[in-house]
Enzyme design. Structure first.
Site, PDB file in Angstrom:
ATOM      1  CE  LYS A 151      -6.111  -6.818  48.340  1.00 23.37           C
ATOM      2  NZ  LYS A 151      -6.519  -8.078  47.563  1.00 23.37           N
TER       3      LYS A 151
ATOM      4  CB  SER B 111     -10.044 -10.927  48.325  1.00 22.10           C
ATOM      5  OG  SER B 111      -9.213 -10.849  49.728  1.00 22.10           O
TER       6      SER B 111
ATOM      7  CB  SER C 200      -8.345  -8.406  51.704  1.00 21.29           C
ATOM      8  OG  SER C 200      -8.018  -9.211  49.915  1.00 21.29           O
TER       9      SER C 200
HETATM   10  N1  GLN Z   1     -11.173 -13.945  52.777  1.00 23.74           N
HETATM   11  C1  GLN Z   1      -9.870 -14.824  52.521  1.00 23.74           C
HETATM   12  C2  GLN Z   1      -8.516 -15.321  53.206  1.00 23.74           C
HETATM   13  O1  GLN Z   1      -8.948 -14.382  53.809  1.00 23.74           O
HETATM   14  C3  GLN Z   1      -9.565 -14.738  50.960  1.00 23.74           C
HETATM   15  C4  GLN Z   1      -8.587 -13.363  50.726  1.00 23.74           C
HETATM   16  C5  GLN Z   1      -8.726 -13.234  49.602  1.00 23.74           C
HETATM   17  O2  GLN Z   1      -8.968 -13.780  48.775  1.00 23.74           O
HETATM   18  N2  GLN Z   1      -6.917 -12.888  49.533  1.00 23.74           N
HETATM   19  O3  GLN Z   1      -8.051 -15.498  52.795  1.00 23.74           O
END
Ligand code: GLN
Length: 482
Positions: A84, A183, A159
């Protein structure tokens, strides 16, 4: 040599090892095939932001020469790896999905990447994600969303959408994602792959670009439980470069994984099932039944503070983000856009470099930390976080593991929630608690919705008890693939 198998999407760490040691193909041939496949698929999915052909071929050549001379063959020898793009890689562009770091070339490798490469992993490229890992659908990437290769009109989840897409497509065999509020698990569940968020502190965060430091985790995504366990086993453990990385013993996941599960007590938290629709609920209940069939006992439990998790997370995560992202100011890091005065230069650089969601979070976070609001919001959220963590501690006095859905719904349509941040935030309601409590958790594929979209079963265990989590996930996976 018989050449590289045409079934790249079904390769596993073990089948690659067998192929290399059985001289069916070389690591160089596999790396070339994986790169070519990934580049071709990328035209439709946009999963990779940067390819690393030179690095991949050099790593593969090293594996081949070690095999030829009967030398060290690492546990990940020749395995195509994707990372990532919030995890830094020396000499290889790392954008965090943001314009503000569009041309950033890090001078060092993240510890997790370093450890995997030391075992022979072949890094083929960097994977698309929401900007600074903020999002649940990949629609916040400055470089365009990842397209879900299983359903091109649906989001890949976020994400770490690129990390899940690459594993599902077979353009990488294993990938690294990051999880701050879900994420890794949420995109894994949307793609029907395995995604693991280890205990906070289990894997060094050195080289993981900070979003919310007290919640950030690096974890693996893979096609099966065994591969995910192998990758975590290698990355896990204390790192002098990260003061929050833990000394806790790691154990042997592969041995633990193969133990029977009949003696395990599992908890179903009432709060996670109350509003759950049949589309996801039926699939989760079938998985629970399957585990009962393996001899596990199942009981209802309560994690009473779950309802506060969403508000608690969006206060703590934004507060930490507003502080962590202060360094992208056109001076210390990031692209500079000049102005007549210093403050104009800051405004121009940050104003044009960050996307709308990142700006929204910086503003929210700055607000909850400001004098007069700190006690009412930030301090309160930290107290609530303790209560959420305590819910898990209490539950684990009764049960060995907790089962839940990963997401209230399967992959949704592109554009469906993008204009409604609150609806988007709600897609994380079942995953945030794991990060807030710091316990290990994962998503294991457990079936398809009536529309044919993958659904993930979430497993939580006690701090540092990844072994029990893998044991349960492996038993479940084996029982379904028989
Ligand atoms: N979707 C969550 C956010 O927008 C989690 C993001 C993540 O785990 N990096 O913060």
């Amino acid at each position: 040599m018989k050449g590289v198998p045409s079934n790249l999407p079904s390769l596993t760490i073990k089948s690659i090892r067998d192929g290399l040691l059985g001289k069916q193909f070389s690591a160089a041939e596999l790396a070339q095939a994986a790169l070519a496949f990934a580049e071709k698929e990328n035209a439709s999915t946009n999963a990779f932001l940067t390819f690393a052909p030179e690095r991949a071929l050099a790593a593969a050549a090293k594996v081949d020469s070690e095999i030829a001379k009967g030398g060290f063959v690492g546990a990940l020898a020749g395995v195509p790896l994707g990372v990532k793009d919030v995890i830094v890689t020396k000499g290889l562009r790392t954008t965090c999905g943001s314009r503000i770091l569009e041309n950033y070339i890090p001078p060092y490798d993240a510890t997790a990447v370093f450890r995997l490469e030391a075992e022979g992993a072949v890094l083929i490229g960097k994977l698309n994600c929401d900007e600074f890992a903020m999002g649940s659908s990949n629609e916040n990437s400055a470089f365009g969303p990842v397209r879900n290769p299983r359903a091109l009109d649906r989001v890949p989840g976020g994400s770490s959408g690129g990390s899940a897409a690459a594993v599902a497509q077979g353009t990488a065999v294993v990938t690294l994602g990051s999880d701050t509020g879900g994420s890794i698990r949420q995109p894994a569940s949307f793609f029907g792959v395995v995604g693991v968020t280890p205990t906070y502190g289990r894997v060094s965060r050195y080289g993981l670009t900070a979003f919310a430091s007290s919640l950030d985790h690096i974890g693996p995504l893979a096609r099966n439980v065994e591969d995910a366990a192998t990758v975590l086993q290698i990355m896990a453990g204390r790192d002098e470069q990260d003061a929050t990385s833990a000394y806790a013993p790691i154990g042997n996941y592969h041995e633990a994984m193969k133990l029977p599960v009949g003696s395990l007590k599992l908890g179903l938290p009432r709060e996670y099932f109350e509003g759950l629709g049949a589309e996801t609920g039926d699939v989760i209940h079938a998985a629970v039944k399957q585990l009962k069939g393996l001899g596990c006992t199942v009981q209802e439990i309560s994690l009473p503070h779950t309802k506060y998790a969403l508000s608690c997370y969006y206060i703590i995560a934004t507060a930490e983000a507003s502080s962590n992202l202060a360094r992208y100011d056109g001076v210390r890091y990031s692209t500079r856009v000049n102005g007549d005065t210093l403050s104009e230069m800051y405004r121009n650089s940050r104003g044009s470099g960050f996307g709308a969601e990142v700006k929204r979070r910086i503003m929210l976070g700055t607000y909850v930390l400001s004098a007069g609001y700190y006690d009412a919001y930030y301090k309160k959220a930290q107290q609530v976080r303790t209560l959420i963590a305590r819910d898990f501690t209490n539950a684990f006095t009764e049960v060995d593991a907790i089962l839940a859905p990963v997401s209230p719904f399967p992959a949704f349509k592109i554009g469906e929630k993008v204009d409604d941040p609150l609806a988007m935030y709600l897609s994380d309601v079942y995953t945030l608690t794991g990060d807030l409590a710091g316990v290990p958790c994962m998503s294991v594929p457990c079936g398809l919705s009536p529309e044919g979209l993958p659904i993930g079963l979430q497993i939580f265990t006690k701090h540092f008890d990844e072994a029990t989590m893998f044991r349960l996930a492996y038993a479940y996976e084996q029982s379904t693939s028989r």
